[in-house]
Design a protein around this motif. Structure first.
Motif, PDB file in Angstrom:
ATOM      1  N   PRO A  50      20.500 -16.317 -44.149  1.00 28.78           N
ATOM      2  CA  PRO A  50      20.197 -15.376 -43.667  1.00 28.78           C
ATOM      3  C   PRO A  50      21.695 -13.973 -44.736  1.00 28.78           C
ATOM      4  O   PRO A  50      22.049 -14.261 -44.881  1.00 28.78           O
ATOM      5  N   VAL A  79      20.605 -15.542 -37.534  1.00 20.31           N
ATOM      6  CA  VAL A  79      18.711 -15.368 -37.838  1.00 20.31           C
ATOM      7  C   VAL A  79      18.539 -14.541 -36.794  1.00 20.31           C
ATOM      8  O   VAL A  79      17.380 -13.787 -36.455  1.00 20.31           O
ATOM      9  N   LEU A  80      18.561 -15.012 -35.572  1.00 19.76           N
ATOM     10  CA  LEU A  80      17.672 -14.533 -34.011  1.00 19.76           C
ATOM     11  C   LEU A  80      18.053 -13.860 -33.490  1.00 19.76           C
ATOM     12  O   LEU A  80      17.412 -12.948 -32.506  1.00 19.76           O
ATOM     13  N   GLY A  82      18.586 -11.060 -35.547  1.00 19.32           N
ATOM     14  CA  GLY A  82      18.516  -9.833 -36.796  1.00 19.32           C
ATOM     15  C   GLY A  82      18.693  -9.810 -38.048  1.00 19.32           C
ATOM     16  O   GLY A  82      17.724  -9.174 -38.633  1.00 19.32           O
ATOM     17  N   ARG A  84      18.653 -10.885 -41.762  1.00 21.98           N
ATOM     18  CA  ARG A  84      17.360 -10.969 -42.445  1.00 21.98           C
ATOM     19  C   ARG A  84      17.337 -12.440 -43.584  1.00 21.98           C
ATOM     20  O   ARG A  84      18.832 -12.818 -44.039  1.00 21.98           O
ATOM     21  N   SER A  85      16.665 -12.421 -44.004  1.00 20.28           N
ATOM     22  CA  SER A  85      16.083 -13.668 -44.657  1.00 20.28           C
ATOM     23  C   SER A  85      15.363 -13.570 -45.689  1.00 20.28           C
ATOM     24  O   SER A  85      14.491 -12.585 -45.764  1.00 20.28           O
ATOM     25  N   ILE A  88      11.691 -15.471 -44.324  1.00 17.14           N
ATOM     26  CA  ILE A  88      11.170 -14.518 -42.521  1.00 17.14           C
ATOM     27  C   ILE A  88       9.562 -14.071 -42.896  1.00 17.14           C
ATOM     28  O   ILE A  88       9.008 -14.138 -42.419  1.00 17.14           O
ATOM     29  N   GLY A  92       8.856 -17.284 -41.400  1.00 17.37           N
ATOM     30  CA  GLY A  92       8.595 -16.493 -39.649  1.00 17.37           C
ATOM     31  C   GLY A  92      10.155 -16.435 -39.091  1.00 17.37           C
ATOM     32  O   GLY A  92      10.806 -17.654 -39.820  1.00 17.37           O
ATOM     33  N   VAL A  93      10.734 -16.802 -37.670  1.00 11.34           N
ATOM     34  CA  VAL A  93      12.029 -16.465 -38.077  1.00 11.34           C
ATOM     35  C   VAL A  93      12.339 -18.127 -37.706  1.00 11.34           C
ATOM     36  O   VAL A  93      13.279 -18.385 -37.623  1.00 11.34           O
ATOM     37  N   CYS A  94      11.523 -18.177 -36.521  1.00  6.76           N
ATOM     38  CA  CYS A  94      11.672 -19.518 -36.127  1.00  6.76           C
ATOM     39  C   CYS A  94      11.772 -20.496 -36.863  1.00  6.76           C
ATOM     40  O   CYS A  94      12.630 -21.325 -37.186  1.00  6.76           O
ATOM     41  N   VAL A  96      12.792 -20.179 -40.036  1.00  9.58           N
ATOM     42  CA  VAL A  96      14.030 -19.821 -40.726  1.00  9.58           C
ATOM     43  C   VAL A  96      15.251 -20.946 -40.354  1.00  9.58           C
ATOM     44  O   VAL A  96      16.052 -21.172 -40.653  1.00  9.58           O
ATOM     45  N   PHE A  97      15.619 -20.444 -38.956  1.00 14.05           N
ATOM     46  CA  PHE A  97      15.979 -20.692 -37.614  1.00 14.05           C
ATOM     47  C   PHE A  97      16.446 -22.166 -38.172  1.00 14.05           C
ATOM     48  O   PHE A  97      17.918 -22.399 -38.306  1.00 14.05           O
TER      49      PHE A  97
END
Length: 145
Positions: A50, A79-80, A82, A84-85, A88, A92-94, A96-97
């Motif tokens: 991120p 990442v959760l 906010g 950026r990566s 994403i 999606g965010v999940c 990437v987490f």
């Protein structure tokens, strides 16, 4: 024999000079030229790093240096919150987490054989580099400086 060696040295110098001249001749001219763009192809783990604020990235680097994987673990939670990566938009965010959590786990498990520790330090350095380049982009500073 001495002349022969000197002759080959001169030949080498001429070759290097001609290569230098060719390089200069291939440089972009005022009337036109070729623009080449180079992009680094990153794997999914590397692309999931991120882009955080600079102080947070430095803290993650510090944590990764002394406790391998801890800074990467903390960065997963950014990442959760906010951060950026590059990944994403695609995954999606999940996802990437969880990729960041996997990277942290790999760093922790392989720290015993020093691979994870080295990977962890490089990961932290990448976090700081991303934070710096994002800060430069926000301020309109060219990134090659």
């Amino acid at each position: 024999m001495a002349q022969k060696e000197g002759g080959t040295e001169q030949g080498r110098l001429k070759t290097e000079d001609s290569l230098g001249t060719k390089t200069m001749a291939g440089a972009p001219l005022a009337g036109g030229g070729v623009v080449v763009e180079v992009r680094e192809k990153k794997g999914p783990l590397r692309a999931a790093i991120p882009t955080m604020p600079f102080p947070v990235a430095v803290i993650c680097l510090f944590l990764n240096t002394f406790i391998p994987g801890l800074g990467t673990f903390v960065s997963a939670f950014t990442v959760l919150c906010g951060a950026r990566s590059e990944l994403i938009s695609e995954r999606g965010v999940c996802c990437v987490f969880w990729l960041n959590m996997a990277a942290a786990l790999i760093q922790i498990l392989t720290a015993v054989i020093m691979v994870g520790w080295i990977m962890s330090i490089f990961w932290g350095m990448d976090m700081v580099i991303l934070a710096i380049s994002d800060g430069c982009r926000d301020q309109g500073i060219p990134q090659d400086v």
